[in-house]
Write a protein that holds these residues in place. Structure first.
Motif, mmCIF file in Angstrom:
data_model
loop_
_atom_site.group_PDB
_atom_site.id
_atom_site.type_symbol
_atom_site.label_atom_id
_atom_site.label_comp_id
_atom_site.label_asym_id
_atom_site.label_seq_id
_atom_site.Cartn_x
_atom_site.Cartn_y
_atom_site.Cartn_z
ATOM 1 N N GLY A 81 18.229 -7.795 34.186
ATOM 2 C CA GLY A 81 19.609 -7.516 34.560
ATOM 3 C C GLY A 81 20.572 -8.670 34.330
ATOM 4 O O GLY A 81 20.207 -9.724 33.810
ATOM 5 N N CYS A 82 21.821 -8.445 34.701
ATOM 6 C CA CYS A 82 22.863 -9.455 34.487
ATOM 7 C C CYS A 82 23.955 -9.270 35.527
ATOM 8 O O CYS A 82 24.318 -8.156 35.867
ATOM 9 C CB CYS A 82 23.449 -9.292 33.085
ATOM 10 N N ASN A 83 24.471 -10.415 36.024
ATOM 11 C CA ASN A 83 25.545 -10.367 37.034
ATOM 12 C C ASN A 83 26.885 -10.805 36.492
ATOM 13 O O ASN A 83 27.812 -11.019 37.271
ATOM 14 C CB ASN A 83 25.200 -11.328 38.192
ATOM 15 N N LYS A 84 26.992 -10.968 35.174
ATOM 16 C CA LYS A 84 28.198 -11.653 34.683
ATOM 17 C C LYS A 84 29.393 -10.724 34.478
ATOM 18 O O LYS A 84 30.520 -11.155 34.524
ATOM 19 C CB LYS A 84 27.897 -12.404 33.376
ATOM 20 N N PHE A 85 29.180 -9.494 34.176
ATOM 21 C CA PHE A 85 30.282 -8.556 33.965
ATOM 22 C C PHE A 85 31.326 -9.054 32.973
ATOM 23 O O PHE A 85 32.515 -9.076 33.275
ATOM 24 C CB PHE A 85 30.952 -8.198 35.296
ATOM 25 N N CYS A 86 30.881 -9.471 31.801
ATOM 26 C CA CYS A 86 31.833 -9.700 30.719
ATOM 27 C C CYS A 86 32.504 -8.341 30.500
ATOM 28 O O CYS A 86 31.826 -7.306 30.531
ATOM 29 C CB CYS A 86 31.110 -10.164 29.465
ATOM 30 N N THR A 87 33.812 -8.348 30.262
ATOM 31 C CA THR A 87 34.537 -7.078 30.375
ATOM 32 C C THR A 87 34.175 -6.061 29.284
ATOM 33 O O THR A 87 34.419 -4.874 29.433
ATOM 34 C CB THR A 87 36.067 -7.307 30.361
ATOM 35 N N TYR A 88 33.593 -6.550 28.182
ATOM 36 C CA TYR A 88 33.278 -5.636 27.071
ATOM 37 C C TYR A 88 31.867 -5.068 27.177
ATOM 38 O O TYR A 88 31.472 -4.223 26.384
ATOM 39 C CB TYR A 88 33.385 -6.405 25.735
ATOM 40 N N CYS A 89 31.062 -5.521 28.124
ATOM 41 C CA CYS A 89 29.612 -5.362 28.018
ATOM 42 C C CYS A 89 29.039 -4.330 28.995
ATOM 43 O O CYS A 89 29.329 -4.353 30.189
ATOM 44 C CB CYS A 89 28.956 -6.716 28.252
ATOM 45 N N VAL A 90 28.180 -3.451 28.484
ATOM 46 C CA VAL A 90 27.566 -2.412 29.329
ATOM 47 C C VAL A 90 26.321 -2.899 30.068
ATOM 48 O O VAL A 90 25.832 -2.219 30.971
ATOM 49 C CB VAL A 90 27.105 -1.173 28.514
ATOM 50 N N VAL A 91 25.804 -4.042 29.667
ATOM 51 C CA VAL A 91 24.485 -4.442 30.177
ATOM 52 C C VAL A 91 24.394 -4.504 31.707
ATOM 53 O O VAL A 91 23.425 -4.017 32.293
ATOM 54 C CB VAL A 91 24.035 -5.766 29.517
ATOM 55 N N PRO A 92 25.382 -5.078 32.405
ATOM 56 C CA PRO A 92 25.249 -5.105 33.870
ATOM 57 C C PRO A 92 25.132 -3.699 34.461
ATOM 58 O O PRO A 92 24.507 -3.519 35.508
ATOM 59 C CB PRO A 92 26.541 -5.802 34.332
ATOM 60 N N ASN A 93 25.712 -2.702 33.786
ATOM 61 C CA ASN A 93 25.571 -1.330 34.283
ATOM 62 C C ASN A 93 24.223 -0.727 33.917
ATOM 63 O O ASN A 93 23.612 -0.030 34.716
ATOM 64 C CB ASN A 93 26.671 -0.432 33.715
ATOM 65 N N GLY A 120 15.811 -13.420 29.024
ATOM 66 C CA GLY A 120 16.728 -13.112 30.120
ATOM 67 C C GLY A 120 18.096 -12.915 29.498
ATOM 68 O O GLY A 120 18.390 -13.515 28.454
ATOM 69 N N GLN A 121 18.940 -12.083 30.095
ATOM 70 C CA GLN A 121 20.288 -11.897 29.512
ATOM 71 C C GLN A 121 21.057 -13.199 29.587
ATOM 72 O O GLN A 121 21.842 -13.516 28.701
ATOM 73 C CB GLN A 121 21.073 -10.813 30.257
ATOM 74 N N THR A 122 20.843 -13.960 30.679
ATOM 75 C CA THR A 122 21.445 -15.287 30.815
ATOM 76 C C THR A 122 20.297 -16.192 31.274
ATOM 77 O O THR A 122 20.218 -16.577 32.422
ATOM 78 C CB THR A 122 22.598 -15.288 31.830
ATOM 79 N N VAL A 123 19.437 -16.504 30.331
ATOM 80 C CA VAL A 123 18.103 -17.021 30.648
ATOM 81 C C VAL A 123 18.154 -18.332 31.435
ATOM 82 O O VAL A 123 17.324 -18.576 32.310
ATOM 83 C CB VAL A 123 17.282 -17.133 29.328
ATOM 84 N N ASN A 155 36.403 -12.288 30.505
ATOM 85 C CA ASN A 155 35.770 -12.743 31.754
ATOM 86 C C ASN A 155 34.536 -13.586 31.485
ATOM 87 O O ASN A 155 33.504 -13.460 32.158
ATOM 88 C CB ASN A 155 35.395 -11.534 32.636
ATOM 89 N N ARG A 156 34.637 -14.476 30.495
ATOM 90 C CA ARG A 156 33.461 -15.267 30.146
ATOM 91 C C ARG A 156 33.266 -16.464 31.077
ATOM 92 O O ARG A 156 32.199 -17.059 31.124
ATOM 93 C CB ARG A 156 33.567 -15.747 28.695
ATOM 94 N N GLY A 157 34.319 -16.888 31.760
ATOM 95 C CA GLY A 157 34.105 -17.929 32.774
ATOM 96 C C GLY A 157 34.078 -19.349 32.239
ATOM 97 O O GLY A 157 33.621 -20.256 32.928
HETATM 98 FE FE1 SF4 Z 1 25.740 -10.295 30.730
HETATM 99 FE FE2 SF4 Z 1 25.650 -11.208 28.216
HETATM 100 FE FE3 SF4 Z 1 26.693 -8.780 28.735
HETATM 101 FE FE4 SF4 Z 1 28.036 -10.977 29.467
HETATM 102 S S1 SF4 Z 1 27.545 -10.358 27.347
HETATM 103 S S2 SF4 Z 1 27.686 -9.143 30.725
HETATM 104 S S3 SF4 Z 1 26.364 -12.375 30.008
HETATM 105 S S4 SF4 Z 1 24.562 -9.407 29.034
#
Ligand code: SF4
Ligand code: 5AD
Length: 548
Positions: free
Chosen positions: A210-222, A254-257, A361-363
Motif C-alpha cells: 500500500g501507499c499513504n502518499k496520495f499523489c493527486t494523479y495516482c490510483v495506488v493508495p485506493n 514497496g511503493q515508497t520503499v 501533492n508530492r511534498g
Molecule cells: Fe504512492 Fe507513488 Fe502513487 Fe505517489 S505515485 S501515491 S508515492 S504509489
C-alpha cells in the motif's frame, strides 16, 4: 453443466445448451476431469509481477496447471494495472475478445485480479457478466475460494465471486494487523519449475504493502490500500529461504520503499505473535523516534543492514521504488558500507516545476529533490539513478515543461520513464483539475523529454567505458544486429550474445563462446569490461580471468 443467469442479448447468445435464452455458460468450468489449466497474464509494475508469482505458486500447490496458450486454458486470469488508462484498455480489449469466444460457445472462466478489480469493484460482475470473478490486490489469498465459487455456478451469488476491499474500507492498521493470511501468501512462495534460469536466481520480496502518499494523479493508495509494513523477521526469513533455494539477487518492493518502518510490538495477536503495523507516515518518519515513543523500531536502513549481514548468500540486494522525501543519510551510509547492496536508486521526480509538484501533492520542491540527488552522488559516486516523469499534468504550461527539461538535462540519470498524464477515476486530480493539456502537446513533450534523456543516458553510459563491472546475466539475446545491420540469431557460429545488469542497473551486452556457455552463465554474476556505450546499454567483454 453449470449455467448462471447472466443476461446477454438474445441474438448475441450462441450457447448451444439454451438456444436463445438470456443465459449462457457460466465461467465454463465444467467440473474438470483433469486439473484446470490456467493462463495468467500480468500487466503493470513489479508488485504485480510478484503477486502473479505468488498466485501461481498458490494455485500450483492446489493442483491447478498453467499454460502459455490462452486459447487452451480453462481459466484466463488477468492481473491488471490501473495506473494509466491505456493499461486498463488493453485488459478490457482482451476481455472483449474472450467474451466473443464465450458467446460462440467457448467454456472459459475469466478472472480480473489486481488494481482494475479493486478500482471497479464487485458491481463490475453485474455490468460485464462475461467476467466471472474479481480479486483485488489485497485479497489474493482468497482467489482459490473465488475459483471454487465460480465452479459452483448458479448456486453462488455473483457477490461471492468478488473479493475487493472497496474504497470506503481502506485497510486500516487494525484490520491489517488482524489479518495475516496475505502475509502467509508472501511467505508461501513456491518456484515455478518452468521458469528460465536467471529467474530462479532472482526474486522480489515485498516489504511494504500500500501507499499513504496520495499523489493527486495516482490510483495506488485506493487500489492497494493503506501502508502496512511486514515484520522484519518475516522478511529476513523469506530472504534466507530464497537464498537456500539458489536465489542470489533480491529486489525489495514497496511503493515508497525507503519509508519502511516497523514498530515492534505495535500489534500483538492472541497467539502472542507480532502483526504488521501500518506506517506512521511522513511526519512520523521525520521524527527522531519515528513516531514510536519508547518502542523498538526497525527502519529501512536497519532492514537493509540486517539482510546484508544475515543473508550473505544474497549477492545482490536492490530495492524499488524510493520516494525522494525523507530519504535519510542512514540509508546512504548503509549502502556505502555494504558491498552486496546495489548502488541503484529508482526515485521519481515526476516534474521539474514547483508549481506542478505542489498540485501533484508530492511534498517536495525541485530544490529539495536536487539536493537529495547531490547527497546520493556524494555518498555513492558510482550510483545508477533512474526516475519517472509525468508530462501534461493539468495546467502544465510551456514554462513548467521547460523547467522539467532543465532538470532532466542537468541530472546524471541513467534513464527516466516518461508518461503522459492519464486522468484516473478516484484520484483527486480527476475531480479537481480538467485534463487541459492537448494530447498532441503531451505527445510533443514526451518526445522532447525522451530526446533529452537519451543524450544524458548516452553520456552516463559513455563514462563507463574502460571500467570493470560484475554483471548479473539475465538473458540470451533474442536477436543480434551484425555490423551490416542485419538481425541475426542470439548465437552466430561459435558466439552467443547475452545481456545482464551491472550493480548500478546498467544493461550490458556481451559475447560468449557458444550457446552452452551462454546457458551456463544465465543467473550467475560474471566480470565484464565495458568496451562501448549506447544511450540504452553498454557493450562489454567477458573477462573470466577476473573471476574472484
Ligand atoms: Fe504512492 Fe507513488 Fe502513487 Fe505517489 S505515485 S501515491 S508515492 S504509489
Ligand atoms: N498518469 C500518468 N502517469 C502516472 N503515473 C502514476 N499515475 C499516473 C497517471 N495518472 C506514473 C508515475 C509513477 C509511475 C509508476 O507511473 O510516474 O511513478
Amino acid at each position: 453443466m453449470n449455467v448462471r443467469p447472466h443476461r446477454f442479448p438474445r441474438d448475441a447468445a450462441a450457447c448451444p445448451c439454451n438456444a436463445g435464452q438470456w443465459t449462457y455458460h457460466a465461467g465454463s468450468m465444467p467440473l474438470p476431469t483433469t486439473n484446470p489449466l490456467v493462463y495468467l497474464e500480468t500487466f503493470g509494475c513489479q508488485m504485480n509481477e510478484l503477486d502473479s508469482e505468488l498466485v501461481t505458486g498458490h494455485l500450483h500447490a492446489l493442483g491447478y496447471r498453467f499454460t502459455d496458450d490462452r486459447d487452451a486454458a480453462n481459466i484466463v486470469l488477468f492481473n491488471t494495472c490501473s495506473v494509466r488508462e491505456q493499461a486498463e484498455n488493453k485488459v478490457f480489449s482482451r476481455v472483449g475478445r474472450l467474451k466473443q469466444e464465450k458467446l460462440a460457445g467457448r467454456r472459459v472462466t475469466i478472472g480480473l485480479l489486481g488494481c482494475v478489480a479493486e478500482r471497479e469493484g464487485a458491481s463490475l460482475l453485474s455490468r460485464q457478466p462475461e467476467i466471472d470473478l474479481l480479486c483485488g490486490p489485497g485479497e489474493l489469498d482468497r482467489l482459490p475460494m473465488l475459483l471454487d465459487n465460480v465452479m459452483k455456478g448458479a448456486l453462488v451469488d455473483w457477490r461471492e465471486r468478488a473479493a475487493v476491499q472497496g474504497s470506503s474500507t481502506r485497510r486500516t492498521a487494525t484490520l491489517s494487523a488482524a489479518e495475516d493470511s496475505l502475509e502467509s501468501l508472501d511467505l508461501a512462495r513456491a518456484f515455478d519449475p518452468s521458469r528460465g534460469d536467471s529467474d530462479r536466481h532472482a526474486a522480489y520480496v515485498r516489504i511494504t504493502r500500500g501507499c499513504n502518499k496520495f499523489c493527486t494523479y495516482c490510483v495506488v493508495p485506493n487500489t492497494r490500500g493503506a501502508e502496512v509494513h511486514r515484520p522484519p523477521d518475516a522478511i529476513v526469513d523469506e530472504c534466507k529461504a530464497l537464498a537456500d533455494q539458489g536465489v542470489i539477487e533480491i529486489t525489495l518492493l514497496g511503493q515508497t520503499v525507503n519509508h519502511y518502518v516497523y514498530v515492534h510490538g505495535a500489534a500483538v495477536g492472541s497467539d502472542g505473535r507480532e502483526r504488521p503495523p501500518s506506517g506512521p507516515g511522513l511526519t512520523a518518519v521525520g521524527q527522531s523516534d519515528r513516531g514510536a515513543a519508547g518502542r523498538r523500531v526497525t527502519t529501512f536502513a536497519d532492514l537493509l543492514r540486517r539482510i546484508h549481514e544475515e543473508v550473505p548468500g544474497i549477492r545482490r540486494l536492490r530495492f524499488v521504488t524510493s520516494y525522494p522525501r525523507d530519504f535519510g543519510d542512514d540509508i546512504l551510509e548503509v549502502m556505502q558500507h555494504s558491498p552486496r547492496i546495489c548502488r541503484y536508486l529508482h526515485v521519481p521526480a515526476q516534474s521539474g516545476s514547483d508549481r506542478i509538484l505542489k498540485r501533484m501533492n508530492r511534498g517536495y520542491t525541485v530544490g529539495q529533490y536536487r539536493a537529495f540527488i547531490e547527497r546520493v552522488v556524494a555518498y555513492l559516486p558510482d550510483a545508477g539513478i533512474a526516475g519517472d516523469i509525468i508530462v501534461g499534468f493539468p495546467t502544465e504550461t510551456d514554462e513548467d515543461f521547460e523547467q522539467t527539461c532543465k532538470l532532466v538535462r542537468e541530472l546524471p540519470f541513467k534513464n527516466n520513464f516518461v508518461f503522459k498524464y492519464s486522468p484516473r477515476p478516484g484520484t483527486v486530480a480527476i475531480d479537481r483539475y480538467a485534463d487541459d493539456v492537448a494530447e498532441s502537446v503531451k505527445r510533443q513533450r514526451i518526445n522532447r523529454l525522451l530526446d533529452i534523456q537519451s543524450e544524458v543516458s548516452r553520456q552516463v553510459h559513455e563514462r563507463e567505458i574502460g571500467r570493470n563491472h560484475h554483471v548479473f546475466v539475465e538473458k540470451i539475446s533474442q536477436a543480434k544486429t551484425s555490423g551490416s545491420g542485419r538481425v541475426e540469431l542470439g548465437w552466430v557460429g561459435d558466439t552467443a550474445q547475452v545481456s545482464g545488469r551491472t550493480p548500478g542497473d546498467l544493461i550490458t551486452v556481451f559475447d560468449v563462446p557458444g550457446e552452452a556457455t551462454a546457458r551456463r552463465l544465465l543467473g550467475t554474476i560474471v566480470p565484464v569490461e565495458v568496451v562501448g556505450a549506447a544511450p540504452r546499454l553498454l557493450w562489454g567483454r567477458w573477462r573470466p580471468e577476473n573471476e574472484s
